[in-house]
Enzyme design. Sequence first.
Site, PDB file in Angstrom:
ATOM      1  N   LYS A  58       0.841  -1.259   0.101  1.00 53.99           N
ATOM      2  CA  LYS A  58       0.139  -0.038  -0.035  1.00 53.99           C
ATOM      3  C   LYS A  58       0.760   1.137   0.049  1.00 53.99           C
ATOM      4  O   LYS A  58       0.723   2.192  -0.976  1.00 53.99           O
ATOM      5  CB  LYS A  58      -0.695  -0.033   0.866  1.00 53.99           C
ATOM      6  N   GLY A 190       0.341 -14.621 -12.779  1.00 54.16           N
ATOM      7  CA  GLY A 190      -0.862 -14.815 -12.227  1.00 54.16           C
ATOM      8  C   GLY A 190      -1.656 -12.911 -11.954  1.00 54.16           C
ATOM      9  O   GLY A 190      -0.757 -11.985 -11.405  1.00 54.16           O
ATOM     10  N   ILE A 194      -1.904  -9.910  -5.925  1.00 49.60           N
ATOM     11  CA  ILE A 194      -0.542  -9.076  -5.560  1.00 49.60           C
ATOM     12  C   ILE A 194       0.102  -8.592  -6.992  1.00 49.60           C
ATOM     13  O   ILE A 194       0.356  -8.061  -7.872  1.00 49.60           O
ATOM     14  CB  ILE A 194       0.726 -10.374  -5.803  1.00 49.60           C
ATOM     15  N   GLU A 213      -1.681 -14.927 -17.672  1.00 45.19           N
ATOM     16  CA  GLU A 213      -2.451 -15.732 -16.463  1.00 45.19           C
ATOM     17  C   GLU A 213      -3.210 -17.111 -17.246  1.00 45.19           C
ATOM     18  O   GLU A 213      -3.796 -17.252 -17.742  1.00 45.19           O
ATOM     19  CB  GLU A 213      -3.598 -14.728 -16.161  1.00 45.19           C
ATOM     20  N   ARG A 282      -0.468 -19.004  -2.346  1.00 45.19           N
ATOM     21  CA  ARG A 282       0.189 -19.145  -1.603  1.00 45.19           C
ATOM     22  C   ARG A 282      -0.158 -20.636  -0.538  1.00 45.19           C
ATOM     23  O   ARG A 282      -0.742 -20.728  -1.094  1.00 45.19           O
ATOM     24  CB  ARG A 282       0.296 -17.597  -0.684  1.00 45.19           C
ATOM     25  N   ASP A 322      -3.744 -17.888   7.579  1.00 47.43           N
ATOM     26  CA  ASP A 322      -3.332 -18.324   5.869  1.00 47.43           C
ATOM     27  C   ASP A 322      -2.929 -19.983   6.708  1.00 47.43           C
ATOM     28  O   ASP A 322      -3.192 -20.789   5.706  1.00 47.43           O
ATOM     29  CB  ASP A 322      -2.032 -17.861   5.622  1.00 47.43           C
ATOM     30  N   HIS A 454     -23.421  14.758   2.159  1.00 44.48           N
ATOM     31  CA  HIS A 454     -23.488  15.829   0.321  1.00 44.48           C
ATOM     32  C   HIS A 454     -22.908  16.249   0.148  1.00 44.48           C
ATOM     33  O   HIS A 454     -22.995  17.451   1.405  1.00 44.48           O
ATOM     34  CB  HIS A 454     -25.131  15.529   0.083  1.00 44.48           C
TER      35      HIS A 454
END
Length: 475
Positions: A58, A190, A194, A213, A282, A322, A454
């Site tokens: 980021k 890919g 990422i 891809e 991963r 993960d 707004h």
Amino acid sequence: MSNQFDVIVIGGGPGGYIAAIRAAQLGFKVACIDEWKNAKGGAAPGGTCTNVGCIPSKALLQSSEHFEQASHHFADHGITVEGLQMDVAKMVARKDGVVKQNNDGILYLFKKNKVTFFHGRGSFVKAADGVYEVAVAGEKAESLTGKHIIVATGSSARQLAGAEFDEKQILSNEGALNIDAVPKKLGVIGSGVIGLEMGSVWRRLGSDVTILEAMPAFLGAADEQVAKEAQKQFAKQGLKIQLSVKISDIKKAKKGVTVAYTDAAGAEQKLECDKLIVSIGRVPNTTGLNTEAVGLKLDERGAIVVDGECKTNLPNVWAVGDVVRGPMLAHKAEEEGVAVAERIAGQHGHVNFDTIPWVIYTSPEIAWVGKTEQALKAEGRPYKAGSFPFIANGRARALGDTTGFVKFIADAATDEILGVHIIGPFASELISEAVVAMEFKASAEDIARICHAHPSLSEATKEAALAVDKRTLNF
């Protein structure tokens, strides 16, 4: 210091450090083990996310976005920039500084919450008398015992056979974050999160980027309407994306990498690039955990087998993030970490997999939660959908970014929100309203009836909810 703990957390990434802090808040004596090191060899907790994932990516995306704005869009605002240059070394140094701030922040939180931190690699030794012995291999070897163990060892980048990472020419996410000069030609294998994010960073800075891809559909996990718009916008920006590619050979030379592949039409092609990022998913980090010493069960992918509450096959051994089933997302790991700490305390930890948001921090940003339109069609579930384009939103016009739209999908009978899909400015922030709404089982009508400030981008959310009932006010 006694090395006996109520809870030992192995891994200090988003799942691990959050689990440790929550367990400490609940009154347990907690240890957290993590082996990440910074450039000077010091402790760098935060896992892949903080060190070579979410946070540094980021930082680079923000820097490259500033450069893109100055290069192509400042003139629209009456701002003239002459002699614009990009100091890549300074950009990378800033990224490293952002990472260190996060590392230091976690160490501070450990002290604040009285979590004992061990810098090293944690592994099982044995189970005996209702406790587990865990070894810490670091500068100083330690032996800890704990009643409850939470495994949060995360994941690592999957390697492509014949194209092992050297982090100089063939790069994982880690190497992609440390490129020291803008490559003239960049290849990416890919088109996942990422690949798209790193491809975007270097494309903005001047690289000729080609993404290969294997799948026939672009962003297959996203809503088809969003994926189609994203592909169109990325092509417009100059990202070259090829689908249905079959890689046949990857060769390294002194000055670059050559990828031989077959394209969608079956023709043999070659991509010559200075650097190649491989982003093909991963794999769970269980190597070196010594799971066999205690009989911890793994599946065929090497992931730790858990039930719906993150319990393993062993009593008082838990696993989150993960390293277990489910999406490999930092915020999913955090939610599981909190839930496990609370379950250890006899509470009812909560993780709703149906309302976990997904975000891709490209430009335009892409975010979604819940079901896609194609998934509902496959299920045969009756639904109604409505969308609203940012080009009709006053704040988006003022920002100078009117790309994309907000899309609501609701149950045809009850109007309950089943999914929200956004492509456009600050989609990562706008998606939170949809997550809250879905957690409370809100209807599209509920969002349509709520007053939104707004001018704001969030008005597009309200208008998309109105569009479900075909009554938008500004389009």
